[in-house]
Scaffold this motif. Structure first.
Motif, PDB file in Angstrom:
ATOM      1  N   ASP A 205       0.849  -1.202   0.000  1.00  0.00           N
ATOM      2  CA  ASP A 205       0.000   0.000   0.000  1.00  0.00           C
ATOM      3  C   ASP A 205       0.881   1.248   0.000  1.00  0.00           C
ATOM      4  O   ASP A 205       0.641   2.204  -0.743  1.00  0.00           O
ATOM      5  CB  ASP A 205      -0.880   0.049   1.262  1.00  0.00           C
ATOM      6  CG  ASP A 205      -2.075  -0.890   1.206  1.00  0.00           C
ATOM      7  OD1 ASP A 205      -2.255  -1.581   0.197  1.00  0.00           O
ATOM      8  OD2 ASP A 205      -2.827  -0.914   2.206  1.00  0.00           O
ATOM      9  N   ASN A 206       1.881   1.203   0.844  1.00  0.00           N
ATOM     10  CA  ASN A 206       2.770   2.362   0.993  1.00  0.00           C
ATOM     11  C   ASN A 206       3.487   2.688  -0.317  1.00  0.00           C
ATOM     12  O   ASN A 206       3.615   3.854  -0.694  1.00  0.00           O
ATOM     13  CB  ASN A 206       3.762   2.058   2.124  1.00  0.00           C
ATOM     14  CG  ASN A 206       4.729   3.198   2.376  1.00  0.00           C
ATOM     15  OD1 ASN A 206       5.808   3.238   1.803  1.00  0.00           O
ATOM     16  ND2 ASN A 206       4.344   4.134   3.215  1.00  0.00           N
ATOM     17  N   PHE A 207       3.925   1.649  -1.019  1.00  0.00           N
ATOM     18  CA  PHE A 207       4.626   1.894  -2.284  1.00  0.00           C
ATOM     19  C   PHE A 207       3.651   2.195  -3.415  1.00  0.00           C
ATOM     20  O   PHE A 207       4.054   2.517  -4.526  1.00  0.00           O
ATOM     21  CB  PHE A 207       5.519   0.698  -2.643  1.00  0.00           C
ATOM     22  CG  PHE A 207       6.613   0.469  -1.642  1.00  0.00           C
ATOM     23  CD1 PHE A 207       7.325   1.535  -1.119  1.00  0.00           C
ATOM     24  CD2 PHE A 207       6.927  -0.804  -1.203  1.00  0.00           C
ATOM     25  CE1 PHE A 207       8.329   1.341  -0.181  1.00  0.00           C
ATOM     26  CE2 PHE A 207       7.934  -1.017  -0.271  1.00  0.00           C
ATOM     27  CZ  PHE A 207       8.626   0.061   0.246  1.00  0.00           C
ATOM     28  N   TYR A 211       1.102  10.018  -1.464  1.00  0.00           N
ATOM     29  CA  TYR A 211       0.422  10.980  -0.598  1.00  0.00           C
ATOM     30  C   TYR A 211       1.180  11.176   0.713  1.00  0.00           C
ATOM     31  O   TYR A 211       1.108  12.228   1.331  1.00  0.00           O
ATOM     32  CB  TYR A 211      -0.988  10.449  -0.340  1.00  0.00           C
ATOM     33  CG  TYR A 211      -1.950  11.369   0.360  1.00  0.00           C
ATOM     34  CD1 TYR A 211      -2.088  12.709  -0.002  1.00  0.00           C
ATOM     35  CD2 TYR A 211      -2.776  10.880   1.381  1.00  0.00           C
ATOM     36  CE1 TYR A 211      -3.004  13.529   0.638  1.00  0.00           C
ATOM     37  CE2 TYR A 211      -3.693  11.686   2.019  1.00  0.00           C
ATOM     38  CZ  TYR A 211      -3.805  13.015   1.645  1.00  0.00           C
ATOM     39  OH  TYR A 211      -4.715  13.815   2.281  1.00  0.00           O
ATOM     40  N   HIS A 212       1.933  10.135   1.113  1.00  0.00           N
ATOM     41  CA  HIS A 212       2.627  10.215   2.407  1.00  0.00           C
ATOM     42  C   HIS A 212       4.002  10.885   2.314  1.00  0.00           C
ATOM     43  O   HIS A 212       4.658  11.078   3.331  1.00  0.00           O
ATOM     44  CB  HIS A 212       2.795   8.806   3.005  1.00  0.00           C
ATOM     45  CG  HIS A 212       3.833   7.963   2.313  1.00  0.00           C
ATOM     46  ND1 HIS A 212       3.589   7.261   1.156  1.00  0.00           N
ATOM     47  CD2 HIS A 212       5.134   7.715   2.614  1.00  0.00           C
ATOM     48  CE1 HIS A 212       4.680   6.624   0.784  1.00  0.00           C
ATOM     49  NE2 HIS A 212       5.641   6.877   1.642  1.00  0.00           N
ATOM     50  N   LEU A 213       4.433  11.244   1.109  1.00  0.00           N
ATOM     51  CA  LEU A 213       5.819  11.722   0.979  1.00  0.00           C
ATOM     52  C   LEU A 213       6.075  12.992   1.791  1.00  0.00           C
ATOM     53  O   LEU A 213       7.084  13.109   2.467  1.00  0.00           O
ATOM     54  CB  LEU A 213       6.176  11.952  -0.492  1.00  0.00           C
ATOM     55  CG  LEU A 213       6.134  10.714  -1.404  1.00  0.00           C
ATOM     56  CD1 LEU A 213       6.670  11.052  -2.779  1.00  0.00           C
ATOM     57  CD2 LEU A 213       6.921   9.556  -0.812  1.00  0.00           C
ATOM     58  N   ASN A 214       5.140  13.936   1.722  1.00  0.00           N
ATOM     59  CA  ASN A 214       5.356  15.189   2.446  1.00  0.00           C
ATOM     60  C   ASN A 214       5.384  15.003   3.949  1.00  0.00           C
ATOM     61  O   ASN A 214       6.098  15.706   4.659  1.00  0.00           O
ATOM     62  CB  ASN A 214       4.250  16.187   2.115  1.00  0.00           C
ATOM     63  CG  ASN A 214       4.301  16.616   0.680  1.00  0.00           C
ATOM     64  OD1 ASN A 214       5.372  16.674   0.090  1.00  0.00           O
ATOM     65  ND2 ASN A 214       3.153  16.890   0.104  1.00  0.00           N
ATOM     66  N   VAL A 216       5.771  11.907   5.736  1.00  0.00           N
ATOM     67  CA  VAL A 216       6.676  10.891   6.288  1.00  0.00           C
ATOM     68  C   VAL A 216       8.131  11.159   5.894  1.00  0.00           C
ATOM     69  O   VAL A 216       9.049  10.913   6.674  1.00  0.00           O
ATOM     70  CB  VAL A 216       6.222   9.477   5.829  1.00  0.00           C
ATOM     71  CG1 VAL A 216       7.226   8.412   6.251  1.00  0.00           C
ATOM     72  CG2 VAL A 216       4.853   9.153   6.407  1.00  0.00           C
ATOM     73  N   HIS A 217       8.342  11.695   4.711  1.00  0.00           N
ATOM     74  CA  HIS A 217       9.718  11.840   4.221  1.00  0.00           C
ATOM     75  C   HIS A 217      10.215  13.279   4.069  1.00  0.00           C
ATOM     76  O   HIS A 217      11.392  13.482   3.813  1.00  0.00           O
ATOM     77  CB  HIS A 217       9.867  11.164   2.857  1.00  0.00           C
ATOM     78  CG  HIS A 217       9.475   9.722   2.851  1.00  0.00           C
ATOM     79  ND1 HIS A 217      10.076   8.784   3.660  1.00  0.00           N
ATOM     80  CD2 HIS A 217       8.545   9.044   2.135  1.00  0.00           C
ATOM     81  CE1 HIS A 217       9.516   7.594   3.437  1.00  0.00           C
ATOM     82  NE2 HIS A 217       8.590   7.729   2.529  1.00  0.00           N
ATOM     83  N   ALA A 218       9.330  14.259   4.126  1.00  0.00           N
ATOM     84  CA  ALA A 218       9.782  15.620   3.821  1.00  0.00           C
ATOM     85  C   ALA A 218      10.771  16.108   4.869  1.00  0.00           C
ATOM     86  O   ALA A 218      10.493  16.066   6.053  1.00  0.00           O
ATOM     87  CB  ALA A 218       8.593  16.557   3.754  1.00  0.00           C
ATOM     88  N   GLN A 408      11.782   5.426   7.540  1.00  0.00           N
ATOM     89  CA  GLN A 408      10.630   6.298   7.805  1.00  0.00           C
ATOM     90  C   GLN A 408       9.325   5.592   7.451  1.00  0.00           C
ATOM     91  O   GLN A 408       8.342   5.660   8.184  1.00  0.00           O
ATOM     92  CB  GLN A 408      10.768   7.597   6.988  1.00  0.00           C
ATOM     93  CG  GLN A 408      11.876   8.497   7.505  1.00  0.00           C
ATOM     94  CD  GLN A 408      12.247   9.600   6.520  1.00  0.00           C
ATOM     95  OE1 GLN A 408      12.048   9.471   5.308  1.00  0.00           O
ATOM     96  NE2 GLN A 408      12.796  10.695   7.034  1.00  0.00           N
ATOM     97  N   ASP A 409       9.329   4.879   6.347  1.00  0.00           N
ATOM     98  CA  ASP A 409       8.132   4.117   5.966  1.00  0.00           C
ATOM     99  C   ASP A 409       7.799   3.064   7.020  1.00  0.00           C
ATOM    100  O   ASP A 409       6.642   2.878   7.389  1.00  0.00           O
ATOM    101  CB  ASP A 409       8.349   3.405   4.615  1.00  0.00           C
ATOM    102  CG  ASP A 409       8.332   4.362   3.436  1.00  0.00           C
ATOM    103  OD1 ASP A 409       7.546   5.329   3.466  1.00  0.00           O
ATOM    104  OD2 ASP A 409       9.099   4.131   2.482  1.00  0.00           O
ATOM    105  N   ALA A 410       8.841   2.370   7.483  1.00  0.00           N
ATOM    106  CA  ALA A 410       8.620   1.254   8.410  1.00  0.00           C
ATOM    107  C   ALA A 410       8.000   1.738   9.725  1.00  0.00           C
ATOM    108  O   ALA A 410       7.254   0.990  10.372  1.00  0.00           O
ATOM    109  CB  ALA A 410       9.931   0.514   8.667  1.00  0.00           C
TER     110      ALA A 410
HETATM  111 FE   LIG Z   1       7.639   6.161   1.592  1.00  0.00          FE
END
Ligand SMILES: [Fe+2]
Ligand code: FES
Length: 450
Positions: A205-207, A211-214, A216-218, A408-410
């Motif tokens: 789902d995550n890959f 939408y989560h980039l900003n 979780v990863h920004a 970060q994803d994990a």
């Molecule tokens: Fe990610």
């Protein structure tokens, strides 16, 4: 004017055919119930093509690779005629697993239980007391159970369904896209295989969404909420999302943009983009405040210097493919971030028995041009050229870093795992840019209906 080669190279990827999405309720139980896991095993996993092995790991006749997949285990064995046959890793006498070796070379596989000997082409050639079988000599009647096997992009793919379509039909538009990169020549530089404490679909789902980039990863220093430090434009408004009829999907983000530093410090081009520019003979300082120009500058430099360094696949790539982020998710369990020179291999395999566990492979393959001297730059780190990851490093989640992005994803995998157990969760409420997640679950359910 005729369409010249250069025009062709400049063109952007055409959209894949539009897909209609129905309204599937993506509830929590599919991530943790034994019932849903059983359904996947009954209806889906035995019907889909699975990317399981790598051809170069079995170069000679008798070389084999063993790969676990959920409760199954497969042997992929190079044959005398150069083809690869795959078998369930199970003895047809009374069901013992034949080997736990990850790889090796063997003409025969001797079952550890009663010593039956299976030849590498699956034929049984020796069984003790063969005359004592009322049904007849087992050597005359039994073979290892074979599964369909094909190769593409240097990988070995298997399908448990004897009537499966060809791999080329299965991959649809992905086949043509990937062929251009000569991925079969690429080498593995990172291989982490991790026991991940969540369902395999949480990972996929995550890959399947950006939408989560900003959130979780920004990084804190991003100029706008829409840019990642590698200079990728992650805004969904500028991103191309494609769903293939075959169930796979593609996401294209423009990359090579530079304002990774804040505008107050002049829009300084930062790493990893700065190092990539230096690799290609460009001075990142000259591009301070002109980050948007870096994309074309890198494309031009790669076109010019690529062939003499041995990047034979560049001639097949369009300009956008020289810099931009092409992310693919292949139904059901394999995602890649494909760049001109590298390939982030992200695969989640279901756990054998526990729906809230999976095996996650965080690997990196790189092109290997003969005259290149710059180091390999993966999403996980910088690696010495030629220092391949011959064997996966297997460990438990949390024991080692998987690189900043996947770490970060994990973290959110675990938050989601616990939330999805709640009876207070009423099912996912998807954004348009999350349609790949929605489609993914519809695809899974479409197998249950058959
Ligand atoms: Fe990610
Ligand atoms: S189970 Fe393999 S020889 Fe008996």
């Amino acid at each position: 004017m005729n369409i010249t080669d250069i025009d062709w190279k400049k063109r952007n990827a055409e959209n894949w055919k539009q897909q209609n999405l129905s309204n599937t309720l993506v509830d929590g139980s599919r991530y943790n119930s034994q019932e849903f896991m059983n359904k996947e095993w009954q209806y889906m996993w035995p019907k889909v093509w699975l990317l399981l092995g790598r051809e170069e790991e079995v170069p000679n006749p008798g070389d084999y690779q063993m790969e676990e997949f959920g409760k199954e285990s497969f042997l992929m064995i190079r044959q005398d005629d150069g083809s690869i046959k795959s078998f369930y890793n199970v003895c047809q006498h009374r069901g013992a697993r034949l080997t736990f070796n990850d790889q090796g070379t063997a003409e025969t596989f001797k079952c550890p239980y009663h010593g039956w000997k299976w030849r590498k082409d699956g034929k049984l050639i020796e069984a003790q007391d063969a005359e004592d079988f009322p049904q007849g000599n087992p050597c005359d009647n039994l073979t290892l159970e074979e599964v369909k096997t094909e190769t593409f992009a240097g990988f070995i793919w298997i399908n448990m369904d004897k009537n499966a379509c060809t791999l080329k039909e299965w991959l649809g538009p992905v086949w043509e896209d990937w062929e251009a990169y000569e991925i079969h020549k690429w080498k593995r530089y990172v291989a982490q295989t991790v026991n991940m404490p969540c369902n395999w679909k949480i990972v996929l789902d995550n890959f399947n969404e950006s939408y989560h980039l900003n959130t979780v990863h920004a990084p804190e220093k991003a100029v706008t909420k829409k840019r990642m430090p590698s200079g990728v434009d992650t805004s969904y408004r500028n991103t191309q999302f494609d769903l293939a009829t075959e169930g796979h999907n593609r996401m294209i983000m423009k990359a090579g943009y530079g304002p990774a530093g804040s505008f107050e410090d002049g829009g300084i081009i930062e790493d990893p983009l700065a190092s990539v520019m230096k690799d290609w003979g460009l001075n990142p300082e000259k591009y301070s405040g002109k980050g948007f120009d870096t994309r074309e500058a890198i494309q031009t430099a790669k076109r010019k210097l690529g062939p003499e360094r041995g990047y034979t696949h560049y001639k097949n790539l369009r300009d956008e493919q020289l810099t931009d982020a092409f992310h693919y998710t292949l139904f059901p369990n394999f995602a890649v971030s494909l760049w001109a020179d590298g390939f982030h291999f992200l695969r989640a395999r279901p756990h054998a028995t526990d729906p809230e566990k999976c095996i996650f492979d965080n690997w990196w393959y790189s092109s290997n041009p003969e005259n290149e001297t710059s180091p390999i730059r993966s999403t996980v780190g910088v690696h010495e050229r030629g220092k391949f990851a011959d064997f996966p490093d297997a460990f438990e989640h949390g024991e080692k870093s998987l690189g900043q992005t996947i770490d970060q994803d994990a973290v959110v995998f675990i938050f989601q795992k616990f939330g999805l157990r709640s009876r207070g969760f009423n099912g996912a409420y998807f954004a348009g840019q999350e349609k790949r997640v929605h489609r993914f679950h519809q695809m899974i359910e479409s197998y249950f209906e058959e």
